[in-house]
Design a protein around this motif. Sequence first.
Motif, PDB file in Angstrom:
ATOM      1  N   PRO A  68       0.791  -1.233   0.000  1.00  0.00           N
ATOM      2  CA  PRO A  68       0.000   0.000   0.000  1.00  0.00           C
ATOM      3  C   PRO A  68       0.823   1.284   0.000  1.00  0.00           C
ATOM      4  O   PRO A  68       0.341   2.329  -0.463  1.00  0.00           O
ATOM      5  CB  PRO A  68      -0.835  -0.121   1.284  1.00  0.00           C
ATOM      6  N   ASP A  69       2.051   1.232   0.518  1.00  0.00           N
ATOM      7  CA  ASP A  69       2.867   2.443   0.618  1.00  0.00           C
ATOM      8  C   ASP A  69       3.860   2.604  -0.536  1.00  0.00           C
ATOM      9  O   ASP A  69       4.640   3.554  -0.551  1.00  0.00           O
ATOM     10  CB  ASP A  69       3.624   2.452   1.949  1.00  0.00           C
ATOM     11  N   TRP A  70       3.841   1.669  -1.465  1.00  0.00           N
ATOM     12  CA  TRP A  70       4.759   1.750  -2.586  1.00  0.00           C
ATOM     13  C   TRP A  70       4.187   2.658  -3.671  1.00  0.00           C
ATOM     14  O   TRP A  70       3.009   3.003  -3.671  1.00  0.00           O
ATOM     15  CB  TRP A  70       5.026   0.350  -3.150  1.00  0.00           C
ATOM     16  N   GLN A  71       5.057   3.039  -4.615  1.00  0.00           N
ATOM     17  CA  GLN A  71       4.675   3.939  -5.699  1.00  0.00           C
ATOM     18  C   GLN A  71       4.745   3.220  -7.036  1.00  0.00           C
ATOM     19  O   GLN A  71       5.661   2.411  -7.259  1.00  0.00           O
ATOM     20  CB  GLN A  71       5.589   5.162  -5.710  1.00  0.00           C
ATOM     21  N   LEU A  72       3.797   3.525  -7.927  1.00  0.00           N
ATOM     22  CA  LEU A  72       3.705   2.850  -9.213  1.00  0.00           C
ATOM     23  C   LEU A  72       4.067   3.796 -10.343  1.00  0.00           C
ATOM     24  O   LEU A  72       3.546   4.910 -10.426  1.00  0.00           O
ATOM     25  CB  LEU A  72       2.282   2.317  -9.422  1.00  0.00           C
ATOM     26  N   VAL A  73       4.954   3.328 -11.226  1.00  0.00           N
ATOM     27  CA  VAL A  73       5.334   4.070 -12.423  1.00  0.00           C
ATOM     28  C   VAL A  73       5.118   3.177 -13.634  1.00  0.00           C
ATOM     29  O   VAL A  73       5.641   2.055 -13.678  1.00  0.00           O
ATOM     30  CB  VAL A  73       6.807   4.537 -12.365  1.00  0.00           C
ATOM     31  N   MET A  74       4.328   3.663 -14.587  1.00  0.00           N
ATOM     32  CA  MET A  74       4.044   2.907 -15.803  1.00  0.00           C
ATOM     33  C   MET A  74       4.863   3.467 -16.961  1.00  0.00           C
ATOM     34  O   MET A  74       4.946   4.689 -17.148  1.00  0.00           O
ATOM     35  CB  MET A  74       2.554   2.992 -16.156  1.00  0.00           C
ATOM     36  N   VAL A  75       5.454   2.596 -17.760  1.00  0.00           N
ATOM     37  CA  VAL A  75       6.209   3.014 -18.943  1.00  0.00           C
ATOM     38  C   VAL A  75       5.662   2.281 -20.171  1.00  0.00           C
ATOM     39  O   VAL A  75       5.020   1.232 -20.054  1.00  0.00           O
ATOM     40  CB  VAL A  75       7.716   2.732 -18.787  1.00  0.00           C
ATOM     41  N   GLY A  76       5.934   2.834 -21.347  1.00  0.00           N
ATOM     42  CA  GLY A  76       5.471   2.202 -22.580  1.00  0.00           C
ATOM     43  C   GLY A  76       5.293   3.213 -23.688  1.00  0.00           C
ATOM     44  O   GLY A  76       5.721   4.370 -23.584  1.00  0.00           O
ATOM     45  N   SER A  77       4.638   2.794 -24.749  1.00  0.00           N
ATOM     46  CA  SER A  77       4.421   3.634 -25.919  1.00  0.00           C
ATOM     47  C   SER A  77       3.177   4.500 -25.726  1.00  0.00           C
ATOM     48  O   SER A  77       2.367   4.255 -24.829  1.00  0.00           O
ATOM     49  CB  SER A  77       4.248   2.752 -27.160  1.00  0.00           C
ATOM     50  N   PRO A  78       2.994   5.516 -26.580  1.00  0.00           N
ATOM     51  CA  PRO A  78       1.798   6.372 -26.469  1.00  0.00           C
ATOM     52  C   PRO A  78       0.497   5.577 -26.562  1.00  0.00           C
ATOM     53  O   PRO A  78      -0.481   5.909 -25.886  1.00  0.00           O
ATOM     54  CB  PRO A  78       1.946   7.337 -27.656  1.00  0.00           C
ATOM     55  N   GLU A  79       0.478   4.516 -27.391  1.00  0.00           N
ATOM     56  CA  GLU A  79      -0.734   3.716 -27.569  1.00  0.00           C
ATOM     57  C   GLU A  79      -1.135   2.973 -26.298  1.00  0.00           C
ATOM     58  O   GLU A  79      -2.268   2.500 -26.180  1.00  0.00           O
ATOM     59  CB  GLU A  79      -0.536   2.707 -28.699  1.00  0.00           C
TER      60      GLU A  79
END
Length: 367
Positions: free
Chosen positions: A230-241
């Motif tokens: 619950p205390d962690w942070q999420l970062v999403m990476v990828g293409s514009p689509e």
Amino acid sequence: MDAHRKRILIYRIGSLGDTIIALPVFNKVREVFPNADITLLTNRPIVSKAPALESVLGSHHYFDRVINYPSGTRSPQVLYAVWKEIRAQKIDIVINLATTRILKNLRSTKLAVLRDNLFFRSAGVSKLIGFPSLRIDYELTIDQETGDFEWEAKRLARRLETLGPIDLQNSFYWDMHFNDEEILSASQVLEKCLPGKPIIAASVGTKRQSNDWEQENWISFFKGLKLQYPDWQLVMVGSPEEADRSDKCIEAWGGTGINLCGKTLPRVSGTVLQKARIFIGHDSGPMHLAAAVGVPCVAIYSARNFPGQWYPRDNSNKIIYHKTDCAGCGLEVCIVQQKKCILSITVNEVLSAVAETLNNTEANYSY
């Protein structure tokens, strides 16, 4: 140009994942020829999801110029223009890093390799390195050490063994040589992250329908992951689509993640991933990028390829691969079998793999 400076052409096609797998031999070439003038011959990706090879390598270390050609072109005019450009560079050595695929049969594949050989020789190149010569260079073979099919990075290193040994366990050969500007850019995009809170990085996109674990699974997974961390942070990476799908995953997470899809170039994404404790995603370019920069990965694989061949760097990763009777199909789109390999992977299985991976690496981190 210095008359004694070697003029080298490296031939490699593909996008993000293909480039990362070949990274050790790119580093080996620069190690053996530190002062060489290097031309990169590569294809322009067909789909926008696939970044160009040169955008992955960057221009400051691995090459001095690029010759691009359209993927799969058979145009005599285009090929002649490429031939003229190669000839004009007065290349001394061609290093072939192209992935050799069996076509209709072994004979047709050997003829295709011979065609490439003659193409470069007619352009004035006297020395060719890395061209297939043995049957194991043409066909998938079992690695006696692992019992799986030969890892693509190992196969490339073997084909270039005339340049000297490449230790694929040595981080030196996976170094992407990020520059100060790329490191600064990564710091800027992560400014919203809270200091001291660990980061989970993820990518839910893929170029192939057959490799897609599908949105419903990802949504359920991120809901469960948030309960565990619950205390962690999420970062999403990828293409514009992939931005919309990633937004939905962030919403499932609780709405507080950072969506970088389409907002960072591949090399900046690589420096971002270095800040993460773990990466979670499909068999994809971002997964290979995370592994290259030393981040433990939980990777969800279909069985379109055989086990081992396209696995990421390092042994700290958790590969989730269900081998079915149709494994090795190579399908871009799976309709008949309804993706039974990848869709048999459960959300709980992936959550358990994340917990196991983080427990195994806990001693390497401090808070």
